[in-house]
Design an enzyme around this catalytic site. Structure first.
Site, PDB file in Angstrom:
ATOM      1  CE1 TYR A   1      -3.182  -2.858   0.103  1.00  0.00           C
ATOM      2  CE2 TYR A   1      -3.674  -2.350   2.382  1.00  0.00           C
ATOM      3  CZ  TYR A   1      -3.894  -3.107   1.257  1.00  0.00           C
ATOM      4  OH  TYR A   1      -4.838  -4.108   1.272  1.00  0.00           O
TER       5      TYR A   1
ATOM      6  CE  LYS B   1       1.120 -17.350  -2.604  1.00  0.00           C
ATOM      7  NZ  LYS B   1       0.336 -18.595  -2.470  1.00  0.00           N
TER       8      LYS B   1
ATOM      9  CG  ASP C   1      -1.965 -19.862  -0.310  1.00  0.00           C
ATOM     10  OD1 ASP C   1      -1.167 -19.681   0.617  1.00  0.00           O
ATOM     11  OD2 ASP C   1      -1.669 -20.504  -1.333  1.00  0.00           O
TER      12      ASP C   1
ATOM     13  CG  ASP D   1      -6.954  -4.364   4.110  1.00  0.00           C
ATOM     14  OD1 ASP D   1      -7.939  -4.323   4.851  1.00  0.00           O
ATOM     15  OD2 ASP D   1      -6.861  -3.683   3.067  1.00  0.00           O
TER      16      ASP D   1
ATOM     17  CG  ASP E   1     -12.074  -6.401   6.432  1.00  0.00           C
ATOM     18  OD1 ASP E   1     -11.769  -5.900   7.533  1.00  0.00           O
ATOM     19  OD2 ASP E   1     -12.508  -5.727   5.475  1.00  0.00           O
TER      20      ASP E   1
END
Ligand code: NAD
Length: 383
Positions: A166, A215, A248, A272, A276
Site C-alpha cells: 500500500y 507468501k 492462502d 487487511d 476482515d
C-alpha cells in the site's frame, strides 16, 4: 450507582504533561475524537466508562475532545486540523469513534474524512494494528460459522500498517495503446523486526504462540519477512511456540480451525484481508475494537466499524466495540491491565444477561438503545 467523584477533568483543550504514575495511580491525557455519524454517540458511552474507572481506581484522566473527519472539514476545511493533531501528539492515548458519511462523499471534493484517518496514523507512526477476535460465548449463534468451530477462538491479529504494497512505488504506464499498472510490495528488515516484536511481546503475555503469515513460496519480500521474523523470535523470544503459515492456507484455517491460533502477525495487505475475514467470526461489527500502536507516543484505539450514517442520531448504535476499545487503551497505552479486564468482564456479563442492541438482537428479542447499553455496562462495572 455511586455519584462520580473521580479525579477527572473534561475540557476541550488538553491538559499538561505526559502520563505519570504515582504508585498505582495513573495521570493521563486522553484525547477523544468522536468524529461523524454514530461516532459522538458511542464515544460518549466510552467516556462514561473512563469516568467510572477513574473514580474506582483514583486515576486522573484528563479528557479533551477534538474534531476529525467530516465535522472537521465542515468547521476547519481540514479532516485533521493542526489543533487536533497537536492534541493527539501530546496525549497518552487517543480514542476515536468513526469518520465519514454521505455528506462528504462527493468524489470531486478537495478532501475527504478518511484522509484525516490516514494522516493521523502516519503522523503518530502507528505501524502495528492490533485486532482481537474473541467471539463472545453468549453470541456464538450470531456467527455465520457453526458454534463448534468458533467456540474458544481467541486470536490477536497484529497487522503491519504503514508499509508493504500500500505504500510502495506505484504507477500506470502506457505503451502502444496498452496500459500497464503496478504496485510494489516493499519491506525493510527494520519494518519487519519492529512489528514482529510487538506481536511476540503480546504472545508472551497470552498463550505463548506466534504465527507469522507470508507468501514466501512466491514473493521475495515474503522470504525476507520470514527470515527476519524467525531471527527476531529465535534470538529475542526463544520461549515462544512459533510457526509460519502461507497466506492462502491461513485464509482456510481461519474458518476451519480458528481456535488453533493465538497471536498472528502479518504484512499490511495480507492483514487487511485476513482481519476482515476474521471479523466475521463473532457475527457482529458492533463488538470489535482495534488498536494502532507505534514504537513510542500515543496509541489510537477505535471500533472497527464505520460511522453507520444509516442509524446516526437514532440512539440505537451499539457502543460495545468502542467500550472494548477503551479497555484496549487502558491495557496497551496506560498499562492498566486490571481495569481493562474489568471492562471486558462487565461487557461479557451484560451480554450473558441477555441484553442486546438492535444489531445483535435476534428476531423476537427486545433491544436496548445506546445509552441504556452504556448504563448496563456501568452498573456491571460498579458491581
Ligand atoms: P459501517 O461500519 O459504518 O456500517 C455497516 C453496517 O453496520 C450498517 O448497517 C451500520 O448501521 C451497521 N453498524 C456499524 N456499526 C454499528 C454499531 N456500532 N451499532 C449498530 N450497527 C452498526 O460501514 P459503511 O456503511 O460501509 O460505512 C459508513 C461510513 O463509515 C462511510 O463513510 C465509510 O467510509 C466510513 N467508515 C469509517 C471507518 C472509520 O472511521 N474507521 C471505518 C469504516 C467505514
Amino acid at each position: 450507582m455511586a455519584p462520580l467523584q473521580c479525579c477527572l477533568f473534561i475540557s476541550h483543550h488538553r491538559c499538561d504533561g505526559p502520563e505519570r504514575e504515582k504508585g498505582n495511580i495513573v495521570d493521563a491525557n486522553i484525547v477523544l475524537l468522536p468524529g461523524d455519524g454514530i461516532g459522538p454517540e458511542i464515544v460518549a458511552q466510552a467516556e462514561r466508562v473512563l469516568q467510572v474507572v477513574a473514580e474506582q481506581h483514583g486515576h486522573e484522566f484528563h479528557l479533551s475532545s477534538h474534531p476529525i473527519g467530516g465535522c472537521a472539514i465542515d468547521e476547519f476545511g481540514d479532516p485533521l486540523p493542526e489543533s487536533t493533531l497537536k492534541a493527539c501528539r501530546e496525549s497518552d492515548a487517543v480514542l476515536l469513534g468513526a469518520v465519514g458519511g454521505p455528506k462528504w462523499d462527493d468524489p470531486h471534493a478537495k478532501t475527504r474524512p478518511e484522509a484525516g484517518l490516514l494522516k493521523i496514523r502516519k503522523e503518530l507512526g502507528l505501524f502495528a494494528n492490533l485486532r482481537p477476535i474473541n467471539p463472545n460465548p453468549a453470541l456464538l449463534d450470531s456467527s455465520p460459522l457453526k458454534r463448534h468451530i468458533i467456540e474458544g477462538t481467541d486470536i490477536l491479529f497484529v497487522r503491519e500498517l504503514t508499509g508493504g504494497i500500500y505504500f510502495g512505488d506505484s504507477g500506470v504506464q502506457e505503451k502502444d495503446g496498452e496500459k500497464t499498472a503496478f504496485n510494489t510490495m516493499v519491506y525493510s528488515q527494520s519494518e519487519v523486526k519492529r512489528v514482529v516484536r510487538v506481536a511476540a511481546a503480546a504472545a508472551l503475555k497470552r498463550r505463548g504462540k506466534l504465527t507469522s503469515v507470508d507468501k514466501a513460496n512466491v514473493l521475495e519480500v515474503s522470504r525476507l519477512w520470514r527470515h527476519t521474523a524467525e531471527q527476531v523470535v529465535k534470538t529475542e523470544f526463544p520461549t515462544l511456540e512459533y510457526e509460519v503459515v502461507l497466506v492462502d492456507a491461513m485464509a482456510m484455517h481461519l474458518i476451519s480451525r480458528p481456535r488453533d491460533f493465538d497471536v498472528v502477525v502479518t504484512g499490511n495487505m495480507f492483514g487487511d484481508i485476513l482481519t476482515d475475514e476474521a471479523s466475521m467470526l463473532p457475527g457482529s461489527l458492533g463488538l470489535l475494537p482495534s488498536a494502532s500502536v507505534g514504537e513510542s507516543g500515543p496509541g489510537l484505539f477505535e471500533p472497527i466499524h464505520g460511522s453507520a450514517p444509516d442509524i446516526a442520531g437514532k440512539g440505537i448504535a451499539n457502543p460495545l466495540a468502542t467500550i472494548l476499545a477503551t479497555a484496549m487503551l487502558l491495557r496497551h497505552s496506560l498499562h492498566l491491565e486490571t481495569e481493562a479486564a474489568a471492562i471486558a468482564a462487565a461487557v461479557t456479563r451484560v451480554l450473558d444477561a441477555g441484553h442486546r442492541t438492535a444489531d445483535i438482537a435476534r428476531s423476537g428479542e427486545t433491544s436496548v438503545g445506546t445509552v441504556a447499553m452504556g448504563d448496563l455496562v456501568l452498573v456491571e462495572l460498579a458491581s
